[in-house]
Every structure is written in structure tokens, then in C-alpha cells.
Design a protein around this motif. Structure first.
Motif, PDB file in Angstrom:
ATOM      1  N   VAL A 166       2.521   1.733  -3.421  1.00 47.75           N
ATOM      2  CA  VAL A 166       1.577   2.273  -4.413  1.00 47.75           C
ATOM      3  C   VAL A 166       1.385   3.770  -4.204  1.00 47.75           C
ATOM      4  CG1 VAL A 166      -0.846   2.256  -5.124  1.00 47.75           C
ATOM      5  CG2 VAL A 166       0.365   0.097  -4.796  1.00 47.75           C
ATOM      6  N   ARG A 167       1.247   4.191  -2.934  1.00 47.53           N
ATOM      7  CA  ARG A 167       1.052   5.615  -2.644  1.00 47.53           C
ATOM      8  C   ARG A 167       2.260   6.441  -3.061  1.00 47.53           C
ATOM      9  NH1 ARG A 167       0.103   6.736   3.442  1.00 47.53           N
ATOM     10  NH2 ARG A 167       2.363   6.534   3.470  1.00 47.53           N
ATOM     11  N   PHE A 219      -3.951   6.784  -7.042  1.00 50.89           N
ATOM     12  CA  PHE A 219      -3.156   5.789  -6.324  1.00 50.89           C
ATOM     13  C   PHE A 219      -3.294   5.947  -4.811  1.00 50.89           C
ATOM     14  CE2 PHE A 219       0.261   3.818  -9.263  1.00 50.89           C
ATOM     15  CZ  PHE A 219      -0.715   3.553 -10.209  1.00 50.89           C
ATOM     16  N   ASP A 220      -3.636   7.157  -4.337  1.00 47.82           N
ATOM     17  CA  ASP A 220      -3.885   7.343  -2.910  1.00 47.82           C
ATOM     18  C   ASP A 220      -5.088   6.504  -2.467  1.00 47.82           C
ATOM     19  OD1 ASP A 220      -1.803   9.031  -2.417  1.00 47.82           O
ATOM     20  OD2 ASP A 220      -2.972  10.880  -2.577  1.00 47.82           O
ATOM     21  N   ALA A 253       0.829  -1.212   0.000  1.00 49.39           N
ATOM     22  CA  ALA A 253       0.000   0.000   0.000  1.00 49.39           C
ATOM     23  C   ALA A 253       0.862   1.260   0.000  1.00 49.39           C
ATOM     24  CB  ALA A 253      -0.929  -0.001   1.219  1.00 49.39           C
ATOM     25  N   VAL A 254       1.910   1.270   0.831  1.00 48.78           N
ATOM     26  CA  VAL A 254       2.801   2.439   0.889  1.00 48.78           C
ATOM     27  C   VAL A 254       3.551   2.603  -0.426  1.00 48.78           C
ATOM     28  CG1 VAL A 254       4.827   3.431   2.038  1.00 48.78           C
ATOM     29  CG2 VAL A 254       3.044   2.337   3.394  1.00 48.78           C
ATOM     30  N   SER A 256      -4.170   2.866  -2.534  1.00 47.49           N
ATOM     31  CA  SER A 256      -3.365   2.562  -1.355  1.00 47.49           C
ATOM     32  C   SER A 256      -4.257   2.340  -0.133  1.00 47.49           C
ATOM     33  CB  SER A 256      -2.376   3.695  -1.076  1.00 47.49           C
ATOM     34  OG  SER A 256      -1.705   3.503   0.144  1.00 47.49           O
TER      35      SER A 256
END
Length: 343
Positions: A292-293, A304-305, A289-290, A308
Motif C-alpha cells: 500500500v505504501r 496511503f502512508d 502494508a508495504v 500503511s
């Protein structure tokens, strides 16, 4: 209909979110600000409010979870105080490193990359060790003071315990470790925590088990005891600057009050190997997740936020569901045993 100045739908969302995080927090000793802060940011709350309210929620939930772990005999106060002393010093050094990197204009990129690789690395290591079977099972969950079998202690912890540099400290679970080894581990975890700007539960919990050698339930309970202090101080400082929104915190705490007790009680029921597998999968989901962000930030891809956040919440939901399922299964297998009741 508005309650606490927010819509009923958002209120229900916060209560449900609090329940979900409470289960994870009580079970792993981490997961609060790791999930709450990014969710509030995506929902449009200012950074100061998102961080401050997240810390206030972490403080309240850690108190609830710690009390449950205390009832189960899974908090080592002596170890907790020593870890607080060591991590405080480490956090100060980590902060100075960040300030130096900021002067060089390299802080953001280095911290982000370190965070992704550290989350992923710890997640892979913990999952691999659990699946391999090292340090698995064996510990008596009903007697936190029972001695730990030598086969249940990770090899790294055995090495650290072999350095008999006085004074030696006796810990719960029949573990004896040099004071200097404990302070060294605490300083290292504090250094990483201060460098990454996170509470550090995902670092401390595995460190207490894999490096110091205390049983997993005690590692979780003691980690939560530490978070009571760090979360309390952090939320107080933000509250002084108006960064704590009670309309956010109170509904979250309402949900987590039950979730934290369920998650804490589950550590005395679920096998240690399963705890470590779930913990590793949680960190792997967080790492993805991090990542991707950060990719979205680099290339200016705003969606993408949201992706994530979905990854974080999705992994949290799956893992918390697995925790509850494993607890129910264990209760059914040991039905009729009063020591395994979820209070």
C-alpha cells in the motif's frame, strides 16, 4: 505536561507501543525496526532519527528478550556466532548488488517489489506449513536440549542435514549439520538482508527452522542473539552522527522491557504450530502494508502512508493479542505446573 521533552500523551503512546513491539520481538525474534521506523516517519521525525532511534530500540529490546530466552535455554550461541559470520559476508555482497542497481537506476523499484513478494511469500509458506501440520507440536519446550523427533523436522532441513560434509556441528535440540550448510544458509539470509536494507529477523528465524532444522523456540532465541550484535553496531554508528533520540528510545524501552519478557516466555508455552501461524500472519500484514505504501509513493497518494501504518499497527496489535491469549489459555490448561510460569 512534558516529560523527556515530549508531551505526556506522546510518552504514553511510546510506552504502549514499546509494550506491543516487545511482545512481538520476544515471541518472533523480529518486529522492532519493521514497526518503529515507519511509525516514526509517519509521525514526522527525520529519516536519520527514525532509523537510528529504531535501531537503538531494537538493540535494547533484543538484549532484554535474549536474556529471557537464555534463562529458558533457548539460545544456541555456537549457531548464533556461525550465523553472524555468514550473514555479515552476505550483507556485504547484498550491499554491492544494491550499489550496482543504483548505478542502473533500478534499485528502488526492484527492492520494493522484492520486499513485498518476499514478505508475502514467506508469510504464505509459513502459514500453509503450520496449518498443514508439518513440523508441528512435538518439541519439548521444557527441555531445549531434548532431541528433536524426525517427524518434527521440515523436509528441506532433512535434506540439508543429509549432506554430511565435515566438519559436522552439533546444535541444541540434538541437531547435527555440516558447518558449510550453516554458513551457506547464513550467507543467503545475509544477502537478502543486505539487499533489502532490513535487519532480516523475518528471514533468519524461518531459515533456522525450515532450512537448518532447529526447534522454533531455539530459532527465535538464537535470532535475537544475532540481533543484539547487528542492532548494537547499527545504533552506535547512528548515535555517532546524532541519529538516536533518547526521548523516543527510553519510553519505548520502558514498555518493551515487560513486553519482551512476556513474548519470550510465551515461546515456551505456546504450541510451535501456533507460533508459525502467528508469524506468517504478521508477515502477510506487513507485506500488504508495504505494498500500500509503495502504491501511494508511485501515484503520489500521501494518505496511503497513514493507511500503511494503520495496517502495520493493526496486524501487530491483533497478533500480539493472539500471543497473549494463547499464553493465558495454555497456562490455564497446565495450571499447577511450575515450569510454565511467566516470570
Amino acid at each position: 505536561m512534558d516529560v523527556f521533552g515530549i508531551s505526556l500523551a506522546v510518552l504514553v503512546l511510546f510506552v504502549g507501543f514499546g509494550l506491543l513491539i516487545g511482545v512481538l520481538f520476544g515471541f518472533f525474534g523480529m518486529g522492532g525496526s519493521f514497526l518503529v521506523t515507519p511509525a516514526l516517519l509517519v509521525m514526522g521525525y527525520p529519516s536519520r532519527v527514525a532509523v537510528g532511534s529504531g535501531l537503538a530500540f531494537v538493540f535494547g529490546t533484543s538484549v532484554i528478550a535474549t536474556l529471557k530466552h537464555r534463562d529458558l535455554g533457548q539460545v544456541d550461541y555456537k549457531l548464533g556466532v556461525l550465523m553472524i559470520a555468514g550473514t555479515t559476508a552476505g550483507i556485504e555482497v547484498g550491499k554491492e548488488v544494491v550499489l550496482h542497481l543504483e548505478e542502473l537506476g533500478m534499485a528502488g523499484s526492484i527492492i520494493s517489489v522484492t520486499y513485498v513478494f518476499l514478505l508475502g511469500g514467506i508469510g504464505l509458506f509459513v502459514t500453509y506449513e503450520a496449518l498443514k501440520g508439518d513440523g508441528d507440536g512435538g518439541v519439548d519446550h521444557d527441555a531445549a536440549d531434548a532431541d528433536v523427533d524426525a517427524d518434527d523436522i521440515p523436509d528441506i532441513a532433512k535434506t540439508i542435514q543429509s549432506y554430511r560434509v565435515p566438519p559436522m556441528i552439533s546444535l541444541r535440540g540434538g541437531v547435527s549439520v555440516s558447518l558449510w550448510m550453516i554458513l551457506g544458509v547464513a550467507f543467503a539470509t545475509g544477502l537478502l538482508s543486505g539487499f533489502l536494507g532490513v535487519g532480516g529477523g523475518f528471514i533468519r528465524m524461518p531459515a533456522l527452522f525450515y532450512l537448518i532444522g532447529v526447534p522454533v523456540p531455539i530459532a527465535v532465541g538464537t535470532d535475537l542473539f544475532e540481533i543484539v550484535f547487528s542492532g548494537g553496531i547499527g545504533s552506535f554508528l547512528y548515535a555517532m552522527d546524532g541519529g538516536v533520540d533518547l526521548s523516543i528510545v527510553l519510553p519505548l524501552l520502558a514498555g518493551s522491557a515487560l513486553g519482551a519478557r512476556v513474548g519470550s516466555a510465551a515461546t515456551s508455552i505456546v504450541d510451535e504450530g501456533d507460533i508459525k501461524v502467528y508469524f506468517g500472519l504478521m508477515l502477510l500484514g506487513g507485506s500488504l502494508a508495504v505494498a500500500v505504501r509503495e502504491i501511494g509513493n508511485v501515484y503520489g497518494i500521501g494518505v496511503f502512508d497513514t493507511v500503511s501504518l494503520v495496517l502495520i499497527l493493526g496486524s501487530a496489535l491483533l497478533v500480539s493479542g493472539a500471543v497473549v491469549y494463547s499464553s493465558v489459555t495454555a497456562l490455564r490448561e497446565e495450571s499447577g505446573s511450575p515450569s510454565h510460569a511467566l516470570d
